[in-house]
Design a protein around this motif. Structure first.
Motif, PDB file in Angstrom:
ATOM      1  N   TYR A  50       0.832  -1.199   0.000  1.00 20.30           N
ATOM      2  CA  TYR A  50       0.000   0.000   0.000  1.00 20.30           C
ATOM      3  C   TYR A  50       0.868   1.252   0.000  1.00 20.30           C
ATOM      4  CZ  TYR A  50      -2.633   3.942   1.655  1.00 20.30           C
ATOM      5  OH  TYR A  50      -3.148   5.206   1.778  1.00 20.30           O
ATOM      6  N   ASN A  74      -0.207   4.804  -2.018  1.00 24.26           N
ATOM      7  CA  ASN A  74      -0.460   5.710  -0.892  1.00 24.26           C
ATOM      8  C   ASN A  74      -1.045   7.042  -1.362  1.00 24.26           C
ATOM      9  OD1 ASN A  74      -0.335   6.826   1.751  1.00 24.26           O
ATOM     10  ND2 ASN A  74       1.570   7.851   1.170  1.00 24.26           N
ATOM     11  N   ALA A  94      -6.414   3.915  -4.449  1.00 21.06           N
ATOM     12  CA  ALA A  94      -6.584   3.744  -3.005  1.00 21.06           C
ATOM     13  C   ALA A  94      -8.066   3.641  -2.645  1.00 21.06           C
ATOM     14  CB  ALA A  94      -5.924   4.906  -2.257  1.00 21.06           C
ATOM     15  N   ALA A 138      -9.406   0.211  -3.647  1.00 20.20           N
ATOM     16  CA  ALA A 138      -8.938  -0.844  -2.747  1.00 20.20           C
ATOM     17  C   ALA A 138      -9.674  -0.787  -1.415  1.00 20.20           C
ATOM     18  CB  ALA A 138      -7.426  -0.718  -2.530  1.00 20.20           C
ATOM     19  N   TYR A 139      -9.909   0.417  -0.924  1.00 20.98           N
ATOM     20  CA  TYR A 139     -10.604   0.600   0.353  1.00 20.98           C
ATOM     21  C   TYR A 139     -12.045   0.108   0.263  1.00 20.98           C
ATOM     22  CZ  TYR A 139     -11.507   3.154   4.776  1.00 20.98           C
ATOM     23  OH  TYR A 139     -11.805   3.509   6.072  1.00 20.98           O
ATOM     24  N   GLU A 188      -4.662   2.307   5.017  1.00 23.65           N
ATOM     25  CA  GLU A 188      -3.911   1.042   4.947  1.00 23.65           C
ATOM     26  C   GLU A 188      -4.575  -0.030   5.792  1.00 23.65           C
ATOM     27  OE1 GLU A 188      -1.957  -1.118   7.873  1.00 23.65           O
ATOM     28  OE2 GLU A 188      -1.196   0.941   7.964  1.00 23.65           O
ATOM     29  N   ILE A 211      -7.804  -1.343   4.099  1.00 23.00           N
ATOM     30  CA  ILE A 211      -7.506  -2.185   2.936  1.00 23.00           C
ATOM     31  C   ILE A 211      -6.968  -3.548   3.377  1.00 23.00           C
ATOM     32  CG2 ILE A 211      -5.964  -2.446   0.951  1.00 23.00           C
ATOM     33  CD1 ILE A 211      -6.153   0.642   0.624  1.00 23.00           C
TER      34      ILE A 211
END
Length: 404
Positions: free
Chosen positions: A45, A50, A64, A67-68, A279, A282
């Protein structure tokens, strides 16, 4: 059948030595160890995507965000929530409980009742005490018996139209007792009460089905299920989440802001103010994928085997007493040896490379019930072995000899 040695090879920390001895990690109820796939996902990540989420039009922000939200959907399917917006990312179980208890300040009035159980962790007692102090509601406690089980007959007697929420753990962190939550939920609903289930200790062992349970809220922490610290979820039924006010104000949880009035965003963002632990959210999905690949039925069967073996071996030690003897329990053994303080046992077995937890385990009412200062708690995970239990037994015997 699990290939335990192959599984252990996936957890880098298990190969190290502590005080010159191979690490035996029996503090899994406090936090689990992390497999390489989770550790790698944390690094990936920060090395690859990031960025802040939900707000940016640039590529990294989109990656991001995707993915979240994919992780949120993974968790939705894992717990069988009806909608993915019923999954609220939190920093852990304590955060989720506080979010709900704070919201219930708008529901309760003086004379209403909040019901907790005698088996609760402090994080499922203190927020409700604070709520009762603010609202004039009364805290009611479901009693327990000497086996560490809730007394359901007393629970039913305590329920009334004054009961507005019942909040109990799925599994006791101190004793390992698995509570009959489906029956508790059904009985509470019959008097119109909502139900919150603290699943912190259950999530590593049991795959909850929140629709089948029919609970109104379910909370758990990522760090106990092979995921990162500072991560977790609150599941809430859509109707309840829409009814409760936001817990925090700030960015992300708003629809429109003027100096005269603010309107709030739709679920789940209404309860996710500010930049989250991206992070953590995820990689919580990565951890759940990993545990599902191992298989919760496989985990439960193997950990039950460890529980039975550990119980049998420890009871060979004269003067050793186990607290929490429910027939329906998970892989936690809380014990003391007559005349010896649990801290002293824990300190000696640590010198032999064995990590156990000692003290009241943030469950002081349980310790008061048994009239003890605390216990030694050995909590087993699917990457532990019977050979490690043998090492614990020998270490406890040695501690007993030294301290008697």
């Amino acid at each position: 059948m699990l290939d335990i040695q192959s599984i252990r090879a996936q957890f880098p920390i298990l190969s190290q030595k502590v005080n010159g001895k191979p690490l035996v990690y029996f503090d899994n109820a406090a936090t689990s160890q992390k497999p390489k796939v989770v550790i790698d996902a944390i690094s990936a990540y920060y090395e690859e995507i990031n960025a802040n989420i939900h707000r940016g039009v640039h590529k990294l922000s989109q990656l991001a965000t995707d993915a979240y939200e994919i992780s949120r959907s993974k968790i939705q399917h894992h717990i069988n929530a009806k909608y993915n917006h019923e999954v609220i990312f939190t920093s852990g179980t304590t955060h989720g409980i506080n979010l709900v208890s704070n919201g219930f300040a708008s529901v309760l009035k003086a004379g209403d009742e909040v019901m907790v159980s005698a088996l609760e962790h402090h994080s499922n007692i203190v927020p409700w005490q604070m709520l009762c102090e603010r609202t004039g509601a009364k805290l009611i406690v479901i009693p327990m018996n000497n086996e560490g089980e809730l007394i359901l007959e007393e629970f039913e007697k305590l329920l009334s139209e004054k009961t507005k929420i019942v909040t109990v753990n799925h599994i006791s962190n101190a004793l390992g007792t698995i509570n009959p939550i489906k029956e508790i939920i059904k009985k509470a609903h019959e008097v119109g009460a909502a139900v919150l289930i603290d699943g912190a200790q259950a999530a590593p062992h049991i795959k909850p089905d929140v629709q089948e349970l029919d609970c109104d809220f379910y909370v758990f922490s990522g760090h106990k299920i092979c995921g990162p610290t500072g991560s977790g979820i609150l599941y809430g039924k859509e109707a309840w989440l829409n009814k409760l006010p936001p817990y925090q104000g700030g960015g992300e949880m708003i629809k429109e802001v003027t100096f005269e009035k603010t309107t709030y965003a739709e679920l789940p963002h209404k309860f996710e103010a500010g930049t989250p632990n991206i992070e953590g959210g995820i990689v919580l999905g990565t951890a759940i994928d990993y545990l599902n690949s191992v298989g919760f039925d496989n985990i439960a069967a193997y950990e039950h085997e460890l529980l039975e073996y550990g119980t049998q071996r420890l009871l060979e030690i004269e003067g050793l007493k186990i607290y929490g003897t429910s027939k329906n329990k998970t892989s936690v053994i809380s014990f003391n040896i007559e005349g010896i303080h649990p801290y002293d046992i824990g300190a000696i077995v640590d010198k032999l490379g064995i990590a156990v937890r000692t003290g009241h385990h943030c469950a002081q009412p349980i310790m008061s019930f048994f009239n003890i200062p605390g216990t030694v708690r050995a909590s087993f995970a699917f990457y532990n072995t019977k050979e490690e239990i043998d090492a614990l037994v020998e270490a406890v015997k040695k501690a007993k000899t030294m301290l008697s």
